[in-house]
Design a protein around this motif. Structure first.
Motif, PDB file in Angstrom:
ATOM      1  N   ARG A  23      -3.655  -9.632 -22.996  1.00  0.00           N
ATOM      2  CA  ARG A  23      -2.285 -10.075 -23.290  1.00  0.00           C
ATOM      3  C   ARG A  23      -2.288 -11.479 -23.882  1.00  0.00           C
ATOM      4  O   ARG A  23      -1.552 -11.760 -24.829  1.00  0.00           O
ATOM      5  N   LEU A  28       0.845 -11.485 -26.161  1.00  0.00           N
ATOM      6  CA  LEU A  28       1.824 -10.540 -25.633  1.00  0.00           C
ATOM      7  C   LEU A  28       2.475 -11.145 -24.402  1.00  0.00           C
ATOM      8  O   LEU A  28       1.790 -11.541 -23.462  1.00  0.00           O
ATOM      9  N   ASP A  32       7.643  -7.963 -24.354  1.00  0.00           N
ATOM     10  CA  ASP A  32       7.327  -7.796 -25.771  1.00  0.00           C
ATOM     11  C   ASP A  32       7.212  -6.301 -26.070  1.00  0.00           C
ATOM     12  O   ASP A  32       6.726  -5.526 -25.246  1.00  0.00           O
ATOM     13  N   LYS A  47       1.410  -5.035 -31.372  1.00  0.00           N
ATOM     14  CA  LYS A  47       2.641  -5.780 -31.113  1.00  0.00           C
ATOM     15  C   LYS A  47       3.647  -5.451 -32.207  1.00  0.00           C
ATOM     16  O   LYS A  47       3.340  -5.502 -33.392  1.00  0.00           O
ATOM     17  N   GLN A  49       6.445  -5.753 -34.798  1.00  0.00           N
ATOM     18  CA  GLN A  49       7.047  -6.762 -35.649  1.00  0.00           C
ATOM     19  C   GLN A  49       7.917  -6.033 -36.661  1.00  0.00           C
ATOM     20  O   GLN A  49       7.402  -5.364 -37.552  1.00  0.00           O
TER      21      GLN A  49
END
Length: 88
Positions: A23, A28, A32, A47, A49
């Motif tokens: 993480r 993260l 998130d 992650k 976006q």
């Protein structure tokens, strides 16, 4: 693909815990969002976006009122406005 040597078991709800080191390495934080992809026999987490609100393009993004729009989309919208008779 690089192995971390870390093994985790799914709990009764199908959840796993990502180790703190992972993480931190991937920046993260709590709540998130992660995107989930499947490729052959692999599950890939990334992650989330958000991209351009019109075509999800990730290049040359500007933020306007909390939404992301690419320069290419803006150029296309200007052309559409001109073709419709609006002064731009």
């Amino acid at each position: 693909m690089k192995s971390t040597g870390i093994v985790r078991q799914l709990d009764e709800l199908g959840r796993i815990v990502l180790p703190k080191e992972l993480r931190e390495n991937f920046n993260l934080g709590y709540k998130d969002a992660l995107e989930i992809f499947v490729e052959d026999d692999k599950v890939i987490l990334r992650k989330y976006q958000p991209g351009d609100i019109f075509d999800n393009n990730m290049a040359d993004l500007l933020e306007y009122k909390g939404k992301k729009v690419s320069i290419e989309t803006i150029k296309n919208l200007v052309e559409i406005a001109k073709e419709s008779g609006y002064k731009v």
